[in-house]
Design a protein around this motif. Structure first.
Motif, PDB file in Angstrom:
ATOM      1  N   VAL A  40       0.800  -1.417   0.046  1.00 51.25           N
ATOM      2  CA  VAL A  40       0.063  -0.091   0.014  1.00 51.25           C
ATOM      3  C   VAL A  40       0.748   1.437  -0.047  1.00 51.25           C
ATOM      4  CG1 VAL A  40      -1.718   1.327   1.365  1.00 51.25           C
ATOM      5  CG2 VAL A  40      -2.113  -1.105   1.204  1.00 51.25           C
ATOM      6  N   GLY A  41       1.935   1.349   0.714  1.00 45.82           N
ATOM      7  CA  GLY A  41       2.844   2.674   0.970  1.00 45.82           C
ATOM      8  C   GLY A  41       3.412   2.709  -0.582  1.00 45.82           C
ATOM      9  N   ARG A  42       4.065   1.390  -1.152  1.00 41.83           N
ATOM     10  CA  ARG A  42       4.415   1.844  -2.486  1.00 41.83           C
ATOM     11  C   ARG A  42       3.573   2.375  -3.476  1.00 41.83           C
ATOM     12  NH1 ARG A  42       7.418  -3.228  -1.064  1.00 41.83           N
ATOM     13  NH2 ARG A  42       5.604  -4.438  -1.756  1.00 41.83           N
ATOM     14  N   LEU A  43       2.448   1.758  -3.500  1.00 42.04           N
ATOM     15  CA  LEU A  43       1.365   2.172  -4.451  1.00 42.04           C
ATOM     16  C   LEU A  43       0.902   3.660  -4.138  1.00 42.04           C
ATOM     17  CD1 LEU A  43      -1.088   1.556  -6.570  1.00 42.04           C
ATOM     18  CD2 LEU A  43      -2.227   0.704  -4.543  1.00 42.04           C
ATOM     19  N   THR A  44       0.714   3.910  -2.906  1.00 40.36           N
ATOM     20  CA  THR A  44       0.514   5.544  -2.468  1.00 40.36           C
ATOM     21  C   THR A  44       1.748   6.355  -3.032  1.00 40.36           C
ATOM     22  OG1 THR A  44      -0.623   5.006  -0.577  1.00 40.36           O
ATOM     23  CG2 THR A  44      -0.177   7.020  -0.752  1.00 40.36           C
ATOM     24  N   ASN A  45       3.114   5.950  -2.649  1.00 40.63           N
ATOM     25  CA  ASN A  45       3.940   6.904  -3.131  1.00 40.63           C
ATOM     26  C   ASN A  45       4.055   6.808  -4.603  1.00 40.63           C
ATOM     27  OD1 ASN A  45       6.666   7.974  -2.579  1.00 40.63           O
ATOM     28  ND2 ASN A  45       7.175   6.157  -4.029  1.00 40.63           N
ATOM     29  N   THR A  46       3.901   5.931  -5.553  1.00 43.44           N
ATOM     30  CA  THR A  46       4.009   5.987  -6.809  1.00 43.44           C
ATOM     31  C   THR A  46       2.849   6.861  -7.546  1.00 43.44           C
ATOM     32  OG1 THR A  46       4.864   3.751  -6.961  1.00 43.44           O
ATOM     33  CG2 THR A  46       3.943   4.540  -8.974  1.00 43.44           C
ATOM     34  N   THR A  47       1.423   6.787  -6.796  1.00 46.07           N
ATOM     35  CA  THR A  47       0.229   7.241  -7.465  1.00 46.07           C
ATOM     36  C   THR A  47       0.452   8.925  -7.167  1.00 46.07           C
ATOM     37  OG1 THR A  47      -0.966   5.422  -7.086  1.00 46.07           O
ATOM     38  CG2 THR A  47      -2.009   7.580  -7.445  1.00 46.07           C
ATOM     39  N   PHE A  48       0.967   9.225  -5.894  1.00 46.08           N
ATOM     40  CA  PHE A  48       0.870  10.670  -5.421  1.00 46.08           C
ATOM     41  C   PHE A  48       2.047  11.128  -6.252  1.00 46.08           C
ATOM     42  CE2 PHE A  48      -2.090   9.495  -2.245  1.00 46.08           C
ATOM     43  CZ  PHE A  48      -2.495  10.950  -1.934  1.00 46.08           C
TER      44      PHE A  48
ATOM     45  N   ALA B 251      -7.745   7.445  -6.111  1.00 45.13           N
ATOM     46  CA  ALA B 251      -7.107   6.192  -7.219  1.00 45.13           C
ATOM     47  C   ALA B 251      -6.627   5.352  -6.375  1.00 45.13           C
ATOM     48  CB  ALA B 251      -6.127   7.279  -7.823  1.00 45.13           C
ATOM     49  N   VAL B 252      -5.772   5.529  -5.196  1.00 40.61           N
ATOM     50  CA  VAL B 252      -5.220   4.532  -4.364  1.00 40.61           C
ATOM     51  C   VAL B 252      -6.100   3.603  -3.883  1.00 40.61           C
ATOM     52  CG1 VAL B 252      -3.795   4.098  -2.277  1.00 40.61           C
ATOM     53  CG2 VAL B 252      -3.137   5.961  -3.876  1.00 40.61           C
ATOM     54  N   LEU B 253      -7.321   4.228  -3.063  1.00 43.88           N
ATOM     55  CA  LEU B 253      -8.309   3.181  -2.700  1.00 43.88           C
ATOM     56  C   LEU B 253      -9.200   2.479  -3.880  1.00 43.88           C
ATOM     57  CD1 LEU B 253     -10.086   5.882  -0.368  1.00 43.88           C
ATOM     58  CD2 LEU B 253      -8.365   4.097   0.249  1.00 43.88           C
ATOM     59  N   TYR B 254      -9.240   3.087  -4.957  1.00 45.02           N
ATOM     60  CA  TYR B 254      -9.855   2.525  -6.172  1.00 45.02           C
ATOM     61  C   TYR B 254      -9.005   1.360  -6.560  1.00 45.02           C
ATOM     62  CZ  TYR B 254     -11.693   1.766 -10.978  1.00 45.02           C
ATOM     63  OH  TYR B 254     -12.334   1.455 -12.290  1.00 45.02           O
ATOM     64  N   THR B 255      -7.717   1.456  -6.731  1.00 46.03           N
ATOM     65  CA  THR B 255      -6.791   0.251  -7.109  1.00 46.03           C
ATOM     66  C   THR B 255      -6.852  -0.715  -6.192  1.00 46.03           C
ATOM     67  OG1 THR B 255      -5.348   1.827  -8.315  1.00 46.03           O
ATOM     68  CG2 THR B 255      -4.667   0.036  -7.742  1.00 46.03           C
ATOM     69  N   LEU B 256      -6.832  -0.507  -4.973  1.00 49.74           N
ATOM     70  CA  LEU B 256      -6.889  -1.367  -3.619  1.00 49.74           C
ATOM     71  C   LEU B 256      -8.300  -2.292  -3.901  1.00 49.74           C
ATOM     72  CD1 LEU B 256      -5.294   0.321  -0.614  1.00 49.74           C
ATOM     73  CD2 LEU B 256      -4.088  -1.233  -2.118  1.00 49.74           C
TER      74      LEU B 256
END
Length: 411
Positions: free
Chosen positions: A227-235, A360-365
């Motif tokens: 989740v942290g990597r996904l959040t960092n990449t998206t933001f 976008a992060v919540l949608y992907t998860l």
């Protein structure tokens, strides 16, 4: 007498206690809402330099990694290479801020002062023209004297309200400038904090992972790190891409408005560039006040300006934006609108910007969770299989089973 609790009863009791504690805490929070709000504001004011420092480090992390990679072949010492990369990025950042303050701020102040003067002249001229128009109507249609006075009185009230509204907006802008000036100390403290974060990035994340592995299971930590990597990449992709896109749009607007000889070209270009950071609604947010500013000087030019903004945003939405942002968020348009409206309602302008990558992060998860659940149930993954009348074997099988049961019952 010794009481024996099995595991299920103990968990149920702990859950009931937790619900009771949360309920009592919520009740007392409602009773002391003002005190809690004041305490929260004080804590946030204290932590403001850390928040700013984290934001600066987040924005400058990509340039630091770029210079770190470029210097890798020249310097083998990791700490020295990182220090030199951070120093180069900070120097470039300081030069850009200095140029912005030296060239942009004085011209913006001059534009605002001139705009206030023109608004006052515009209001006087408009009042004069309105009086001439009402007199012409009175001569042609012989308006009742009381109605005549009511028309003039209503117009003066509208003019007074509009002038006070505009002046209050200018005062808020000047007050915001004062707040920015008073936050200079916080900004320098934030720079020091950001330097520390950039210098010790690997060590900081290693300590964070160490704490997570100590507190949670291995599977939970792996999920949190994902989740942290996904959040960092998206933001990172969205914010950096939007900043670059808005800078390009602001520069293009300034060049084109200068060629078109529009009034307040620099001020309007800054408004367009800043509001363009907001997805979807940004062009409208910036175009409306900009068109009003131009309308005060020349109404015809205001129409040409709106036409220019329409063309510019089409170029941005179809050419520049997709090239820079690509598929950073992957959100459908309806969820982009939802993120902007909810984020703006909760946190204002910042919420409108940060709402999109958050959703976008919540949608992907959630999309990954739905996929995992479908795979567990051995169901088709394509959305088309769930359209009414589709060829989903699972649904067809269930329908046949229902039809068979119905026929047996009827027979």
């Amino acid at each position: 007498m010794k009481l024996n609790f099995n595991r299920e009863a103990r968990n149920r009791m702990l859950a009931n206690i937790a619900v009771a504690v949360v309920g009592i805490s919520y009740y007392f929070a409602l009773l002391h809402l003002d005190a809690i709000r004041g305490f929260t504001g004080t804590v946030l004011a204290i932590l403001r330099p850390f928040v700013y420092g984290f934001m600066i480090a987040f924005l400058l992390n990509s340039p630091v990694k770029y210079f770190d990679k470029c210097l890798c072949s020249f310097l083998k010492h990791n700490k020295l290479r990182r220090a030199l990369s951070v120093l180069l990025v900070m120097v470039i950042f300081a030069v850009l801020i200095s140029l912005l303050m030296a060239f942009l701020v004085p011209q913006l102040i001059d534009s605002i002062v001139t705009l206030v003067k023109n608004v006052q002249d515009f209001a006087l001229n408009l009042d004069h023209y309105m009086e001439i128009w009402v007199n012409a109507l009175d001569k042609q249609f012989h308006i009742d004297p009381e109605l005549y006075q009511q028309l003039l009185g209503t117009w003066e009230q509208i003019l007074s309200f509009s002038s006070s509204l505009f002046l209050s907006g200018v005062q808020r802008l000047l007050g915001l400038t004062g707040q920015v000036t008073s936050g200079v100390v916080d900004f320098f403290v934030a720079l020091i904090i950001s330097v520390y974060l950039l210098m010790s990035r690997e060590e900081f994340f290693a300590q964070l992972r160490k704490v997570l592995y100590a507190l949670f299971s291995k599977k939970t930590v792996e999920n949190l790190l994902y989740v942290g990597r996904l959040t960092n990449t998206t933001f990172n992709g969205f914010i950096n891409g939007k900043l670059i896109d808005s800078l390009i749009i602001g520069i293009l607007a300034f060049i084109c408005l200068s060629i078109m000889k529009m009034p307040y070209a620099l001020l309007i270009s800054v408004i367009i560039g800043v509001t363009n950071v907001v997805p979807f609604f940004g062009p409208f947010i910036g175009a409306i006040p900009s068109a009003f500013i131009i309308f005060i000087v020349n109404p015809i030019q205001a129409i040409w300006f709106l036409l220019f903004i329409l063309i510019l945003q089409q170029i941005d939405g179809n050419i520049i934006g997709p090239k820079i942002l690509g598929g950073t968020t992957g959100l459908p348009a309806i969820w982009v609108m939802f993120a902007i409206l909810v984020g703006g309602g909760l946190a204002g302008f910042a919420g409108m910007i940060l709402g999109v990558p958050t959703v976008a992060v919540l949608y992907t998860l959630f999309k990954a969770y739905v996929r995992q659940r479908l795979e567990t149930k051995k169901l088709p993954l394509g959305t088309g299989d769930y359209v009414d009348g589709g060829k989903n074997p699972y649904l067809v099988k269930e329908e046949k089973k229902d039809e068979t049961g119905t026929n047996q019952t009827n027979s």
